[in-house]
Design a protein around this motif. Structure first.
Motif, PDB file in Angstrom:
ATOM      1  N   UNK A  85     -44.873 -16.525 -42.132  1.00  0.00           N
ATOM      2  CA  UNK A  85     -44.889 -17.799 -41.417  1.00  0.00           C
ATOM      3  C   UNK A  85     -45.995 -17.959 -40.295  1.00  0.00           C
ATOM      4  N   UNK A  86     -46.516 -16.716 -39.991  1.00  0.00           N
ATOM      5  CA  UNK A  86     -47.194 -16.654 -39.189  1.00  0.00           C
ATOM      6  C   UNK A  86     -46.801 -16.500 -37.511  1.00  0.00           C
ATOM      7  N   UNK A  87     -45.553 -16.128 -37.343  1.00  0.00           N
ATOM      8  CA  UNK A  87     -44.870 -16.331 -36.178  1.00  0.00           C
ATOM      9  C   UNK A  87     -45.314 -14.827 -35.798  1.00  0.00           C
ATOM     10  N   UNK A 137     -48.013 -14.191 -33.358  1.00  0.00           N
ATOM     11  CA  UNK A 137     -48.112 -15.265 -32.382  1.00  0.00           C
ATOM     12  C   UNK A 137     -46.984 -14.531 -31.286  1.00  0.00           C
ATOM     13  N   UNK A 174     -53.357 -16.098 -26.682  1.00  0.00           N
ATOM     14  CA  UNK A 174     -54.170 -15.907 -28.020  1.00  0.00           C
ATOM     15  C   UNK A 174     -53.558 -17.040 -28.953  1.00  0.00           C
ATOM     16  N   UNK A 200     -49.497 -29.251 -35.118  1.00  0.00           N
ATOM     17  CA  UNK A 200     -49.362 -27.951 -34.961  1.00  0.00           C
ATOM     18  C   UNK A 200     -50.530 -27.251 -34.357  1.00  0.00           C
ATOM     19  N   UNK A 240     -53.740 -17.531 -33.002  1.00  0.00           N
ATOM     20  CA  UNK A 240     -54.073 -16.951 -34.170  1.00  0.00           C
ATOM     21  C   UNK A 240     -54.644 -18.120 -34.974  1.00  0.00           C
ATOM     22  N   UNK A 241     -55.588 -17.682 -35.980  1.00  0.00           N
ATOM     23  CA  UNK A 241     -56.296 -18.704 -36.756  1.00  0.00           C
ATOM     24  C   UNK A 241     -55.267 -19.557 -37.835  1.00  0.00           C
ATOM     25  N   UNK A 242     -54.132 -19.060 -38.116  1.00  0.00           N
ATOM     26  CA  UNK A 242     -53.187 -19.794 -38.807  1.00  0.00           C
ATOM     27  C   UNK A 242     -51.921 -19.732 -38.337  1.00  0.00           C
ATOM     28  N   UNK A 243     -51.979 -20.502 -37.044  1.00  0.00           N
ATOM     29  CA  UNK A 243     -50.584 -20.391 -36.258  1.00  0.00           C
ATOM     30  C   UNK A 243     -49.231 -20.868 -36.937  1.00  0.00           C
ATOM     31  N   UNK A 244     -48.402 -20.107 -36.522  1.00  0.00           N
ATOM     32  CA  UNK A 244     -47.087 -20.595 -37.205  1.00  0.00           C
ATOM     33  C   UNK A 244     -45.960 -20.754 -36.136  1.00  0.00           C
ATOM     34  N   UNK A 245     -45.073 -21.622 -36.474  1.00  0.00           N
ATOM     35  CA  UNK A 245     -43.825 -21.673 -35.453  1.00  0.00           C
ATOM     36  C   UNK A 245     -42.608 -21.666 -36.188  1.00  0.00           C
ATOM     37  N   UNK A 246     -41.563 -21.556 -35.526  1.00  0.00           N
ATOM     38  CA  UNK A 246     -40.251 -21.433 -36.206  1.00  0.00           C
ATOM     39  C   UNK A 246     -39.728 -22.829 -36.719  1.00  0.00           C
ATOM     40  N   UNK A 247     -39.773 -23.133 -38.044  1.00  0.00           N
ATOM     41  CA  UNK A 247     -39.949 -24.213 -38.480  1.00  0.00           C
ATOM     42  C   UNK A 247     -38.548 -25.111 -38.416  1.00  0.00           C
ATOM     43  N   UNK A 284     -48.861 -23.915 -26.650  1.00  0.00           N
ATOM     44  CA  UNK A 284     -48.223 -22.626 -26.650  1.00  0.00           C
ATOM     45  C   UNK A 284     -48.946 -21.557 -25.862  1.00  0.00           C
ATOM     46  N   UNK A 292     -48.421 -11.251 -29.648  1.00  0.00           N
ATOM     47  CA  UNK A 292     -49.692 -11.628 -28.801  1.00  0.00           C
ATOM     48  C   UNK A 292     -48.797 -12.194 -27.250  1.00  0.00           C
ATOM     49  N   UNK A 322     -52.116 -28.761 -31.952  1.00  0.00           N
ATOM     50  CA  UNK A 322     -52.137 -29.015 -30.527  1.00  0.00           C
ATOM     51  C   UNK A 322     -50.771 -28.342 -29.980  1.00  0.00           C
ATOM     52  N   UNK A 343     -50.338 -13.915 -41.291  1.00  0.00           N
ATOM     53  CA  UNK A 343     -50.128 -13.978 -42.754  1.00  0.00           C
ATOM     54  C   UNK A 343     -50.824 -13.244 -43.622  1.00  0.00           C
TER      55      UNK A 343
END
Lengths: 331, 347
Positions: B129-131, B134, A82, A142, A84-91, A149, B137, A144, B346
């Motif tokens: 942060x949207x994590x 993710x 899955x 991000x 998500x629409x606004x995917x986030x990563x550990x920055x 992911x 899931x 990509x 978010x």
């Protein structure tokens, strides 16, 4: 039809008074690319969350790969990727770290996780940014990384929520081509949610139109346009030099022609107006292009262009939203 | 980007040969993967370094103060010929020359800050942060997420508190040159253990706030407000209530004692007070009771000698249980709040 991967039956989600998803029935077959199309707030994301067991349906049933998503979300999440629409990563971690973390959460041993992550990063074109912190990634990078992911757990089903949001047109084209390749070569089932018609139109096998929590139509493009118009209709656009009312009447008099409308000329072509060039849309009950051409030429006017019109999703979308509004008012 | 599609094709074709995650080659459970990652994140963060610097400075300062106090005290007692060197080693943790508070006071004051700092943004930042969406899931239980946050934080706290405690012990040993008896050693270890539990309580409270509030700043402020409330204002409020409800001077002794018991109960609702009682009882073996009222007979009959380790432990047992109970309650609250929340990206 027996190979159904996602089966939703009478799925409903209410938040207090507000019904986000109402009585949704949907079946998605293996290897299919299904586009979930609808405006913001139509309940697309809520539906996806219920498929993953992240939200509990008020009533109804969602099953993915034959597993009840509400009762056994872990098994479902093992098979479904899955995004998500606004995917986030550990920055403050690198792209590689982020991918490996996802892989290890899926119980992939560390060495294997690293191998897969490096491979996928290289393939989505992030090989050079492998050791860079994701905080420094651009939006397209991000997205990509998000795709990598999703793929690192080797899913059977991929659910992408607004995957093309905020990427430039070239990036969108490549992303969509990639999704299509994956679906075809790997037999991946893809569920794609979007409010971007053109993109969905390009790659989806089937499309579901989603408005106000209801799936108001689903099928391939032809079926949808059929459904929309009730009877099948054809439209032809003509560019005519030396337009006259007499010609308009002549065209209206033709067999099987239902309407003749003068189109507004594009702003770009406004300069051409001096030579009396006019665009007309003629609708009929059958394919009438040949008759129209003959009629225009025989009337002495010059035919500069003739384009048969197919209804695109844009058209369908637009009409449905007009219709959707009236439905909303009735309730 | 131009040719990444072409490159991806063979990779995927090759990557799907085996069955996904065969039972033989399974990695560690997602829970421990998360704990590991959280632990690493904490250690790398600037916040932790700063916090550690503050706490280490405070401890070094208090150690200096106590050692100089002990030196003066020793010379004074040697002069008067008393020679009360019993539990000298423990005095290093409590004694002070007045320039700085003792180690124990510093610890009870600063330790909650570690807990708050480790937890206040753990859930809401992931959400913002949207994590979080993710992460959830992936095939893992939702409560594992919260448990991992808690366990990683507690592990780190344990490491910090124990290394700090042993550091002070070592430094003390070095400066005063007086080795601890086994009993003293175990008293210190148990005290450190209680400190870990106490900081765990604050970690849980800040976790609760981070689940409840969407903004990290709000949740941090809430944690700090609660910290200041219990450390500064709670005692004041209790004494205010005590004064307002105190029985008349002519009241019977039983009435006065009952009133005092109530006030004790009220004070002991505060985790800070519980911790102070528990830790100081362990560090000061002369403490025979935590009850402020003892009858003359009791005082007269009591043997004037320090309590043994086991008896001290018995004395603080209720306090320890109360701190653990408060920790459990706050964790349960965070747990319930988190499980009821809907996971959206978010929002």
């Amino acid at each position: 039809m027996e190979d159904t991967v996602i089966a939703l039956s009478r799925l409903t989600k209410r938040y207090g008074e507000f019904t986000a998803v109402s009585e949704l029935d949907l079946n998605i077959r293996r290897g299919e690319i299904f586009g979930l199309l609808g405006p913001n707030g139509a309940g697309k994301t809520t539906t996806i969350l219920m498929m993953l067991g992240l939200a509990e349906p008020t009533s109804g049933h969602a099953s993915v790969c034959g597993i009840d998503a509400t009762r056994n979300p872990i098994e479902v999440k093992r098979r479904v990727g899955y995004m998500p629409d606004d995917i986030g990563f550990y920055e403050d971690r690198t792209g590689l770290d982020n991918l490996m973390y996802t892989a290890m959460l899926n119980r992939v041993p560390e060495a294997e996780a690293r191998r897969r992550a490096v491979e996928l990063l290289d393939k989505v074109g992030l090989g050079a940014a492998l050791g860079k912190k994701t905080g420094a990634y651009s939006r397209g990078m991000r997205q990509r990384l998000g795709l990598a992911d999703v793929l690192i757990k080797r899913p059977e089903v991929v659910i992408l929520d607004e995957p093309t949001l905020g990427i430039d047109p070239e990036g969108v084209r490549e992303l969509l081509a990639l999704i299509r390749e994956l679906s075809r070569d790997e037999g991946l089932t893809v569920l794609l949610s979007s409010h971007h018609l053109h993109q969905v139109q390009q790659i989806c096998d089937r499309v579901g139109l989603f408005v106000g929590g209801r799936l108001i139509a689903s099928g391939d493009l032809a079926a949808l346009s059929q459904l929309l118009d009730g009877s099948s209709s054809y439209a032809v656009e003509l560019d005519v030099g030396g337009w006259s009312d007499a010609l308009a009447n002549a065209l209206r008099g033709l067999d099987r022609v239902t309407a003749v409308d003068l189109q507004e000329t594009d702003a770009l072509r406004a300069t051409d107006r001096s030579d009396g060039f006019v665009t007309v849309r003629v609708t009929g009950t059958d394919d009438i292009a040949a008759e129209l051409a003959a009629a225009v030429v025989s009337s002495g006017a010059s035919l500069l262009g003739l384009r048969p019109l197919r209804y695109g999703l844009d058209e369908i979308y637009h009409r449905y939203f007009e219709g959707g509004n009236t439905v909303g008012q009735l309730h | 980007m131009a040719n990444f599609i072409d490159k991806l094709k063979p990779a995927l074709a090759g990557s799907r040969e085996g069955p996904p995650t065969s039972a033989a080659s399974r990695g560690p459970s997602p829970f421990w993967v998360m704990v590991r990652k959280e632990f690493g994140d904490h250690i790398r963060s600037w916040r932790f370094v700063i916090l550690l610097a503050i706490v280490v400075l405070a401890c070094a300062g208090s150690l200096y103060a106590s050692v100089s106090a002990l030196k003066d005290g020793q010379s004074a007692s040697a002069a008067s010929g008393e020679g009360s060197s019993s539990f000298l080693f423990l005095k290093m943790f409590t004694e002070t020359d007045g320039s700085l508070p003792g180690f124990l006071t510093f610890l009870s004051f600063l330790a909650p800050l570690i807990g708050i700092a480790l937890g206040f943004d753990s859930v809401n930042t992931e959400r913002n942060k949207g994590t979080l969406s993710r992460l959830l899931s992936q095939p893992l239980y939702r409560d594992d997420f919260l448990n991992a946050k808690f366990v990683a934080g507690l592990l780190l706290i344990a490491v910090v508190i124990f290394s700090l405690g042993f550091l002070v012990m070592g430094m003390g040993l070095f400066t005063i040159g007086y080795p601890p008896t086994p009993e003293e050693f175990w008293r210190v270890v148990v005290m450190l253990l209680i400190t870990v539990v106490y900081v765990g309580l604050w970690l849980n409270l800040s976790l609760l706030f981070s689940v409840r509030f969407r903004q990290a700043a709000t949740s941090a402020l809430c944690g700090i407000a609660l910290w200041i409330f219990f450390l500064v204002f709670y005692g004041m409020i209790v004494s205010l209530v005590g004064n307002a409800t105190s029985p008349a001077d002519t009241a019977a002794a039983s009435v006065v004692i009952r009133h005092q018991d109530w006030m004790m109960l009220l004070s002991r609702l505060s985790p800070a007070y519980l911790f102070q009682e528990a830790a100081s009882t362990l560090m000061l073996p002369d403490t025979r009771t935590l009850n402020p009222f003892i009858t003359q007979d009791q005082a007269y009959l009591a043997i004037n000698a320090p309590l043994s380790f086991g008896q001290s432990l018995l004395l603080v047992w209720p306090q320890v249980v109360a701190i653990v109970a408060e920790t459990t309650v706050s964790f349960a609250a965070a747990y319930v709040a988190f499980m009821r929340q809907e996971i959206r990206s978010r929002s």
